[in-house]
Design a protein around this motif. Structure first.
Motif, PDB file in Angstrom:
ATOM      1  N   THR A 219       0.833  -1.204   0.000  1.00 45.57           N
ATOM      2  CA  THR A 219       0.000   0.000   0.000  1.00 45.57           C
ATOM      3  C   THR A 219       0.863   1.246   0.000  1.00 45.57           C
ATOM      4  O   THR A 219       1.823   1.351   0.770  1.00 45.57           O
ATOM      5  N   ARG A 220       0.531   2.194  -0.854  1.00 44.20           N
ATOM      6  CA  ARG A 220       1.174   3.512  -0.844  1.00 44.20           C
ATOM      7  C   ARG A 220       0.467   4.376   0.201  1.00 44.20           C
ATOM      8  O   ARG A 220      -0.748   4.560   0.140  1.00 44.20           O
ATOM      9  N   ASP A 310       5.654   8.927  -3.583  1.00 39.63           N
ATOM     10  CA  ASP A 310       5.173   7.598  -3.209  1.00 39.63           C
ATOM     11  C   ASP A 310       6.029   7.041  -2.081  1.00 39.63           C
ATOM     12  O   ASP A 310       7.263   7.015  -2.173  1.00 39.63           O
ATOM     13  N   SER A 431      -4.927   6.827  -4.808  1.00 43.45           N
ATOM     14  CA  SER A 431      -4.460   5.495  -4.406  1.00 43.45           C
ATOM     15  C   SER A 431      -3.746   5.495  -3.060  1.00 43.45           C
ATOM     16  O   SER A 431      -3.472   4.423  -2.515  1.00 43.45           O
ATOM     17  N   HIS A 432      -3.432   6.670  -2.522  1.00 46.87           N
ATOM     18  CA  HIS A 432      -2.739   6.748  -1.244  1.00 46.87           C
ATOM     19  C   HIS A 432      -3.741   6.579  -0.102  1.00 46.87           C
ATOM     20  O   HIS A 432      -4.839   7.116  -0.139  1.00 46.87           O
ATOM     21  N   LYS A 517     -10.159   5.112   4.178  1.00 45.57           N
ATOM     22  CA  LYS A 517      -9.561   5.778   3.030  1.00 45.57           C
ATOM     23  C   LYS A 517     -10.186   7.138   2.775  1.00 45.57           C
ATOM     24  O   LYS A 517      -9.685   7.907   1.965  1.00 45.57           O
TER      25      LYS A 517
END
Length: 612
Positions: A219-220, A310, A431-432, A517
């Motif tokens: 996971t980033r 990242d 996506s983070h 998230k």
């Protein structure tokens, strides 16, 4: 118990060893001696001598075999200390970084006995004209070739793990240590399934822990900000889920793909989960090629607009023992260079406890920090979080003594007006995700479920294949199922069972905690980063109620000298004084020597060393 935790060995090959550690180490050595002597006495009492073989050769054969058994006994315990997220470490009050030295001790014993085992057999084969046995791979008994390959893999790890090699060529040590996979595979092929099961508990727990770390590292994570100091240190602040709690002095492993895709480096967490429930920060001191490239990468990022970076992490790893400083009436923290970072989290945690628990008494604090240059004094400014100041620090009875060893007051004048630290903000990508527990909030329950379920799956797979496939082959008088194939099948089932159970648990928790998230990355104003020898450009004093002003009042800077630790520690009154040291090995040994003396019976030493 306090007397048992006092250092008894300070300067030696074992490092700093307490009385209880020495007692357990000697008992373990006694176990190995008894184990070997019992086997040897039994073997020698009825040893068969083959035709053309001498008595000493027959004894050498049995002695070499039993050396391998002693090495396997050490291997039983080898992997327990390196399972970072294991609940077993919490049960005995160990942190993941403190248990590394036990892994080092066991690793040295394992390789000593396995090397003696291999060399003894080479001498035996050479003396009996059986040197061709070195290239034999038996089909249904102990195979020699995989044993030799396992020994070569272990020797490579052993040599590169020597302190001098590890410090000067850390990347070589790090990558070579991944040969443990080949070591385990060839060891299993050498001894067979039955003997490999003797070391299975430690290996199994390590495999579960390693696979969970692998899933977390995919996971980033969401990086909020980075502040760069004049001392070439950088503080990275991450967004974390509020359900993730960690103790002071926890460890976080960080990977930055744009710097290196393969390198993972451990850093001490400086934030407090109570004071900053949605933030987690680490401080990285520029000390090697990896940290230098990271600092340069962040330096080139603009401060006018948010950037992108990242980052992947593993952890944080923290145990109950990390909060043991609360049991003392007064606490002395001694740091050298970047060793101050663990104490930043301690101070922040005590600030939080003093503000939220008025009835709970916090220990008085003395921070003794040793720096090479005055630019490093900016590390003290990291006590104030980047997300905002905390006004209740005045509740602490805090005193800071900072020593600059390579500059005098006069020579430091040209850096008094140095520029303030650079602050870089980052814009998160979709996506983070925030740093979250890999197995939800009740991680120990989920870990128990993963371990038990994966082991049940392993037993079912092994039982089914044994009953339906291997036993029918063994039942045929003309065929025997090969050891190597049986061993590889068992190792495959072991990996499959761990992967299935751990992946299912992680995916289930991700579905239940998908709302994590949605945590927004709200950038809060950063606190001004005045350093301890700086004054505001306009000559105005800091606001008297600000944390920086209070910390400046309780801080004294000493130039061109080192602290007289013996005098400073022995002058401290009280009967329950905790002494924590973090920094170079020489500093730790000096502090441990003082605390081990008879005149320092009120001092209780705790070393914070990192041997990753």
């Amino acid at each position: 118990m306090a007397a048992c935790r006092r250092p008894v060995l300070v300067r030696g090959p074992l490092g700093i060893v307490t009385a209880i550690e020495l007692a357990f180490f000697l008992m373990f050595l006694a176990l190995l001696v008894w184990f070997y002597a019992a086997f040897i006495n039994l073997d020698f009492s009825k040893i068969p001598v083959k035709p053309g073989e001498k008595m000493w050769q027959a004894k050498l054969d049995r002695a070499a075999l039993r050396l391998g058994h002693v090495g396997s006994l050490c291997c039983v315990f080898l992997f327990f200390p390196v399972a970072r997220g294991s609940s077993l470490l919490q049960l005995i009050g160990l942190t993941s970084e403190a248990s590394i030295k036990y892994h080092v001790w066991l690793g040295n014993l394992v390789m000593f006995f396995f090397t003696a085992h291999g060399l003894s057999y080479i001498v035996f084969w050479a003396s009996t004209d059986q040197i061709h046995e070195m290239v034999q791979w038996a089909r249904t008994k102990v195979a020699n070739v995989p044993g030799e390959l396992a020994l070569l893999s272990g020797l490579a790890m052993w040599v590169t793990a020597l302190p001098r090699v590890r410090r000067q060529m850390f990347e070589l040590f790090f990558h070579t240590h991944h040969l443990y996979i080949l070591f385990l595979v060839f060891y299993a092929l050498h001894v067979g399934v039955a003997v490999f099961c003797s070391i299975l508990p430690g290996v199994f727990l390590f495999m579960v822990d390693r696979y969970l770390r692998f899933l977390q590292s995919r996971t980033r994570v969401r990086l909020v900000s980075a502040r760069l100091l004049a001392s070439e240190a950088v503080e990275l602040s991450f967004c974390k889920s509020p359900c993730l709690t960690h103790s002071p002095m926890s460890t976080l492993f960080v990977n930055v793909p744009c710097v290196s895709r393969l390198q993972w480096h451990p850093f001490t967490v400086t934030s407090s989960s109570g004071l900053e429930p949605d933030r987690l920060s680490v401080v990285i001191k520029r000390a090697g090629s990896w940290t230098q490239k990271l600092y340069e990468t962040l330096s080139f990022l603009p401060t006018s607009q948010p950037g992108h970076l990242d980052v992947s992490v593993e952890g944080p790893y923290s145990q109950a023992a990390s909060a043991s400083f609360l049991q003392y009436d007064s606490l002395v923290m001694i740091s050298g260079g970047g060793g101050i970072t663990p104490f930043i989290s301690v101070i922040r945690e005590l600030v939080h406890r003093s503000a939220t628990s008025a009835e709970t008494a916090t220990p008085s604090l003395l921070l003794i920090s040793v720096f090479k240059t005055s630019a490093d004094l900016g590390m003290l400014g990291l006590i104030v979080p980047a997300s905002g100041g905390f006004s209740d620090i005045s509740r602490l009875e805090l005193r800071v003594e900072a020593f600059v060893t390579r500059e005098s007051t006069a020579s430091a004048g040209d850096v008094v007006r140095k520029e303030p630290a650079k602050l870089v903000w980052f814009e998160p990508l979709p996506s983070h995700a925030p740093i979250a527990p890999v197995l939800a909030h009740s991680s120990w329950l989920w870990l128990a479920a993963v371990v038990s379920s994966s082991f049940v799956i392993f037993l079912l797979l092994v039982g089914a294949v044994q009953r339906l496939y291997i036993y029918p082959v063994d039942g045929n008088s003309n065929r025997v199922y090969p050891w190597a194939a049986r061993t590889l099948l068992n190792l495959l089932f072991l990996c499959v069972s761990v992967a299935v159970a751990a992946s299912a648990a992680v995916l289930w928790n991700k579905r239940r905690n998908a709302e994590a998230k949605q945590i927004k990355n709200v950038a809060s104003p950063a606190t001004s980063l005045a350093t301890w020898i700086d004054k505001p450009p306009d000559g105005e004093a800091e606001v008297e109620s600000s944390p920086l002003h209070y910390l400046e009042q309780v801080t004294r800077v000493h130039f061109d000298r080192r602290p007289d630790l013996n005098r400073m520690l022995l002058e401290i009154g009280g009967t329950n004084v905790g002494v924590m040291a973090s920094g170079p090995p020489g500093l730790l040994e000096d502090v441990a020597t003082i605390c081990a003396s008879q005149s320092a019976s009120n001092l209780h030493f705790a070393s914070i060393s990192f041997s990753w």
